[in-house]
Design a protein around this motif. Structure first.
Motif, mmCIF file in Angstrom:
data_model
loop_
_atom_site.group_PDB
_atom_site.id
_atom_site.type_symbol
_atom_site.label_atom_id
_atom_site.label_comp_id
_atom_site.label_asym_id
_atom_site.label_seq_id
_atom_site.Cartn_x
_atom_site.Cartn_y
_atom_site.Cartn_z
ATOM 1 N N SER A 16 0.831 -1.204 0.000
ATOM 2 C CA SER A 16 0.000 0.000 0.000
ATOM 3 C C SER A 16 0.867 1.256 0.000
ATOM 4 C CB SER A 16 -0.926 0.001 1.217
ATOM 5 O OG SER A 16 -0.172 -0.096 2.418
ATOM 6 N N ASP A 17 1.955 1.240 0.785
ATOM 7 C CA ASP A 17 2.860 2.390 0.800
ATOM 8 C C ASP A 17 3.507 2.600 -0.562
ATOM 9 O OD1 ASP A 17 2.348 2.949 3.407
ATOM 10 O OD2 ASP A 17 4.233 2.149 4.206
ATOM 11 N N GLU A 18 3.838 1.494 -1.214
ATOM 12 C CA GLU A 18 4.458 1.579 -2.533
ATOM 13 C C GLU A 18 3.532 2.264 -3.524
ATOM 14 O OE1 GLU A 18 7.545 1.058 -5.271
ATOM 15 O OE2 GLU A 18 7.539 0.725 -3.092
ATOM 16 N N HIS A 19 2.242 1.927 -3.460
ATOM 17 C CA HIS A 19 1.283 2.526 -4.393
ATOM 18 C C HIS A 19 0.979 3.977 -4.034
ATOM 19 C CE1 HIS A 19 -0.018 -0.643 -7.180
ATOM 20 N NE2 HIS A 19 0.324 -1.483 -6.216
ATOM 21 N N GLU A 20 1.006 4.312 -2.767
ATOM 22 C CA GLU A 20 0.754 5.696 -2.353
ATOM 23 C C GLU A 20 1.865 6.620 -2.838
ATOM 24 O OE1 GLU A 20 0.271 5.797 1.833
ATOM 25 O OE2 GLU A 20 -1.614 4.672 1.817
ATOM 26 N N SER A 21 3.089 6.119 -2.851
ATOM 27 C CA SER A 21 4.215 6.947 -3.283
ATOM 28 C C SER A 21 4.416 6.912 -4.796
ATOM 29 C CB SER A 21 5.501 6.484 -2.596
ATOM 30 O OG SER A 21 5.790 5.130 -2.927
ATOM 31 N N ASN A 22 3.872 5.882 -5.438
ATOM 32 C CA ASN A 22 4.060 5.740 -6.884
ATOM 33 C C ASN A 22 2.851 5.042 -7.495
ATOM 34 O OD1 ASN A 22 4.939 5.420 -9.493
ATOM 35 N ND2 ASN A 22 6.475 3.850 -8.997
ATOM 36 N N ASP A 72 2.137 4.324 -10.397
ATOM 37 C CA ASP A 72 2.502 3.401 -11.483
ATOM 38 C C ASP A 72 3.425 2.281 -10.997
ATOM 39 O OD1 ASP A 72 1.087 4.947 -13.365
ATOM 40 O OD2 ASP A 72 2.786 6.309 -13.590
ATOM 41 N N SER A 73 3.407 2.009 -9.741
ATOM 42 C CA SER A 73 4.297 1.004 -9.160
ATOM 43 C C SER A 73 4.095 -0.371 -9.802
ATOM 44 C CB SER A 73 4.052 0.889 -7.652
ATOM 45 O OG SER A 73 4.750 -0.211 -7.116
ATOM 46 N N ARG A 74 5.187 -1.098 -9.925
ATOM 47 C CA ARG A 74 5.100 -2.460 -10.449
ATOM 48 C C ARG A 74 4.505 -3.425 -9.428
ATOM 49 N NH1 ARG A 74 10.232 -1.623 -8.698
ATOM 50 N NH2 ARG A 74 11.249 -3.242 -7.423
ATOM 51 N N PHE A 75 4.420 -3.003 -8.168
ATOM 52 C CA PHE A 75 3.875 -3.870 -7.127
ATOM 53 C C PHE A 75 2.370 -4.025 -7.294
ATOM 54 C CE2 PHE A 75 7.941 -2.960 -5.335
ATOM 55 C CZ PHE A 75 8.236 -4.020 -4.490
ATOM 56 N N PRO A 76 1.836 -5.184 -6.933
ATOM 57 C CA PRO A 76 0.395 -5.417 -7.053
ATOM 58 C C PRO A 76 -0.363 -4.673 -5.961
ATOM 59 C CG PRO A 76 1.443 -7.315 -6.036
ATOM 60 C CD PRO A 76 2.559 -6.390 -6.470
ATOM 61 N N PRO A 77 -1.687 -4.694 -5.991
ATOM 62 C CA PRO A 77 -2.482 -4.008 -4.961
ATOM 63 C C PRO A 77 -2.228 -4.564 -3.564
ATOM 64 C CG PRO A 77 -3.831 -4.567 -6.865
ATOM 65 C CD PRO A 77 -2.518 -5.263 -7.055
ATOM 66 N N ALA A 78 -2.692 -3.824 -2.573
ATOM 67 C CA ALA A 78 -2.414 -4.152 -1.177
ATOM 68 C C ALA A 78 -3.066 -5.443 -0.719
ATOM 69 C CB ALA A 78 -2.866 -3.000 -0.275
ATOM 70 N N ASP A 79 -4.069 -5.940 -1.434
ATOM 71 C CA ASP A 79 -4.715 -7.182 -1.001
ATOM 72 C C ASP A 79 -3.928 -8.421 -1.438
ATOM 73 O OD1 ASP A 79 -5.218 -6.842 -3.685
ATOM 74 O OD2 ASP A 79 -7.286 -7.568 -3.592
ATOM 75 N N HIS A 80 -2.891 -8.251 -2.271
ATOM 76 C CA HIS A 80 -2.061 -9.384 -2.685
ATOM 77 C C HIS A 80 -1.088 -9.755 -1.574
ATOM 78 C CE1 HIS A 80 -2.712 -9.366 -7.294
ATOM 79 N NE2 HIS A 80 -3.761 -8.860 -6.672
ATOM 80 N N MET A 81 -0.733 -11.023 -1.516
ATOM 81 C CA MET A 81 0.133 -11.503 -0.438
ATOM 82 C C MET A 81 1.609 -11.435 -0.796
ATOM 83 S SD MET A 81 -0.252 -14.967 1.853
ATOM 84 C CE MET A 81 0.130 -16.156 0.556
ATOM 85 N N TYR A 82 1.932 -11.556 -2.095
ATOM 86 C CA TYR A 82 3.340 -11.588 -2.474
ATOM 87 C C TYR A 82 3.492 -11.050 -3.892
ATOM 88 C CZ TYR A 82 2.147 -15.546 -5.416
ATOM 89 O OH TYR A 82 1.580 -16.325 -6.393
ATOM 90 N N ASP A 90 1.366 -5.520 4.560
ATOM 91 C CA ASP A 90 0.006 -5.070 4.852
ATOM 92 C C ASP A 90 -0.787 -6.154 5.573
ATOM 93 O OD1 ASP A 90 -0.094 -2.419 3.741
ATOM 94 O OD2 ASP A 90 0.075 -3.346 1.776
ATOM 95 N N HIS A 91 -0.418 -7.404 5.346
ATOM 96 C CA HIS A 91 -1.102 -8.519 6.005
ATOM 97 C C HIS A 91 -0.377 -8.827 7.313
ATOM 98 C CE1 HIS A 91 -3.533 -9.065 2.430
ATOM 99 N NE2 HIS A 91 -2.425 -9.098 1.696
ATOM 100 N N GLU A 92 -0.754 -8.114 8.339
ATOM 101 C CA GLU A 92 -0.005 -8.129 9.588
ATOM 102 C C GLU A 92 -0.022 -9.485 10.287
ATOM 103 O OE1 GLU A 92 -1.608 -5.003 11.911
ATOM 104 O OE2 GLU A 92 -0.855 -3.404 10.601
ATOM 105 N N ARG A 93 -1.059 -10.276 10.059
ATOM 106 C CA ARG A 93 -1.137 -11.571 10.736
ATOM 107 C C ARG A 93 -0.516 -12.690 9.908
ATOM 108 N NH1 ARG A 93 -6.851 -12.661 13.524
ATOM 109 N NH2 ARG A 93 -5.496 -14.210 14.515
#
Length: 339
Positions: free
Chosen positions: A185-191, A193-203, A221-224
């Motif tokens: 989520s932080d990656e997407h907030e700062s960019n 167009d980030s290559r990282f997937p959305p925050a609901d993805h695990m890896y 993001d998946h703290e547990r």
């Protein structure tokens, strides 16, 4: 994080010659560390020394029996049988592949024993042992050998596999890629167009940043979930962690082996990237038994060009054989029933 386990099943249909998979009797009858008194394994087909630390040498006492009647089924010769009985060892973490010769031509039915010593620096994680009977000479001078193995070095019989558990702290896939973590989520907030997937993805398996060194990113993001993958506590959490890693590693292995096959160049002496060779070191026997890693890569590349459906089925089958998902789900269900 648990190691990637390998379980290879053999079939008569795999071989064009007379072959007797599973016919040898094999056991580790004793083991010792640093030359101390020998102990007997407490579990069938398993030697567990994970509770011991700081040892330098591990000595295994091996015993293999060739039953009466077996040699006549797989060799056309009478009298002097040109066979060799070995125990093969494979440590995937250190890429150790060795064999210990118990007997060689001429060979006969009976029980053979020997002691094999390993240095701590050569083995870690786990060590797999399997007895193998092979032919030692070529035979092409008689029509009565048409249904038998005719080439030296060809496998004709084996027995049950034993595993030596040495340590339980090896990193998952550490020879193939790095494992890191961050909040997607932080990656997407700062960019945006980030290559990282959305925050609901695990890896996320990153092959774009550095094709020479893949990175497996875990989502903080998946703290547990992340602590469960990194440092599971107790038997239940460890079993759940194994299932979670299996869920991650199945598509990761599939993607890695597919890319490695597509990029393999049989005319080059070296792999394009080191991790691609490591992938096929692990999977070559599951993909095409008795192939070298290079030959397996070349053949899978051809199969992907000829029939994507059949090639992807072969990849899926090999990954399942490597990761053994049913085994870990069964362990998890059994643990739940005991709670």
């Amino acid at each position: 994080m648990k190691e990637i386990r390998l379980n290879k099943s053999l079939s008569y249909r795999t071989y064009p010659h007379k072959c007797e998979p599973g016919s040898l009797d094999f056991a580790v009858i004793g083991y010792s560390l640093n030359g101390e008194s020998s102990s007997e394994p407490e579990t069938e087909q398993l030697v567990d020394v994970t509770e011991y630390e700081g040892w330098d040498t591990l000595k295994l006492e091996l015993e293999v029996t060739i039953p009466e009647g077996l040699l006549g089924k797989v060799f056309p010769e009478f009298g002097k049988i040109p066979g060799m009985l070995v125990v093969a060892a494979h440590c995937r973490s250190t890429y150790l592949r060795e064999r210990f010769v118990l007997a060689r031509d001429p060979i006969s039915s009976g029980t053979y024993s020997g002691t094999w010593e390993f240095d701590a620096q050569d083995v870690t994680g786990s060590l797999d042992l399997r007895p193998v009977l092979v032919r030692t000479t070529d035979r092409r001078d008689s029509t009565d050998s048409v249904n038998y193995a005719t080439d030296a070095g060809v496998f004709v019989a084996d027995g049950p596999e034993w595993r030596v558990e040495i340590s339980d702290d090896e990193g998952e896939g550490e020879d193939l890629f790095e494992i890191r973590a961050k909040e997607f989520s932080d990656e997407h907030e700062s960019n945006p167009d980030s290559r990282f997937p959305p925050a609901d993805h695990m890896y996320y398996l990153d092959l774009e940043s550095d094709a020479e060194r893949p990175v497996l990113w875990l989502n903080e993001d998946h703290e547990r979930v992340l602590p469960l993958l990194r440092d599971p506590e107790g038997r239940y959490e460890k079993l759940t962690s194994e299932l979670a890693w299996n869920q991650v590693m199945t598509p990761v292995w599939t993607r890695l082996v597919t890319i490695a096959a597509k990029e393999y160049d049989p005319d080059e002496e070296e792999w394009l990237y080191e991790w691609q060779g490591a992938v096929f070191d692990e999977l070559n026997d599951e993909l095409y038994e008795d192939h070298t890693p290079e030959k397996a890569a070349e053949r899978l590349q051809e199969d992907l060009s000829d029939s994507v459906e059949q090639a992807t089925k072969r990849i899926d089958d090999s990954v399942q054989a490597l990761l053994e998902p049913a085994k870990y789900y069964t362990k998890h269900v059994q643990t739940l029933s005991e709670r």
